[in-house]
Design a protein around this motif. Structure first.
Motif, PDB file in Angstrom:
ATOM      1  N   ALA A 134       0.827  -1.203   0.000  1.00 31.11           N
ATOM      2  CA  ALA A 134       0.000   0.000   0.000  1.00 31.11           C
ATOM      3  C   ALA A 134       0.865   1.259   0.000  1.00 31.11           C
ATOM      4  O   ALA A 134       0.570   2.227  -0.705  1.00 31.11           O
TER       5      ALA A 134
ATOM      6  N   ALA B 258      -4.661   4.541  -1.064  1.00 25.83           N
ATOM      7  CA  ALA B 258      -3.551   3.682  -0.628  1.00 25.83           C
ATOM      8  C   ALA B 258      -3.014   4.137   0.728  1.00 25.83           C
ATOM      9  O   ALA B 258      -2.688   3.309   1.585  1.00 25.83           O
TER      10      ALA B 258
ATOM     11  N   LEU C 150      -9.415   0.955  -3.653  1.00 30.31           N
ATOM     12  CA  LEU C 150      -8.140   1.222  -4.315  1.00 30.31           C
ATOM     13  C   LEU C 150      -8.136   0.663  -5.733  1.00 30.31           C
ATOM     14  O   LEU C 150      -7.715   1.341  -6.678  1.00 30.31           O
TER      15      LEU C 150
END
Length: 99
Positions: free
Chosen positions: A52, A71, A94
């Protein structure tokens, strides 16, 4: 200040496209991780955070601001100890931002 010519613009576009594809791959791997064991294993939590974090930086660098923001939310959620259901929702968001 110099401006990029057509060759540089094409090279940048190619680099950005590859980065975007890698970010989609990272987000797909994130989804695999959060679909795994509950609670998340420490190694999975570390990998999820790294993925991430990498997406946040890369997406921001290449103008995918929404994906970068989401993220970073994933990173914070992992750091805060969120588990699979909450993380899965964020990772799906995301993936949508990267679509």
């Amino acid at each position: 200040m110099s401006t990029a010519g057509p060759d540089e613009d094409a090279q940048f576009a190619e680099i950005a496209a590859r980065a975007h594809e890698r970010n989609r791959d990272r987000a797909t791997r994130l989804l695999e991780i959060v679909a795994g064991p509950v609670p998340l294993l420490p190694g999975d939590r570390r990998e999820a955070r790294l993925l991430a974090h990498t997406v946040a930086g890369s997406a921001g660098t290449f103008g995918k601001d929404e994906a970068s923001v989401v993220a970073r939310r994933v990173v914070r959620a992992v750091d805060d100890g969120a588990e699979s259901d909450e993380l899965r929702t964020l990772v799906e968001e995301l993936l949508s931002a990267l679509a």
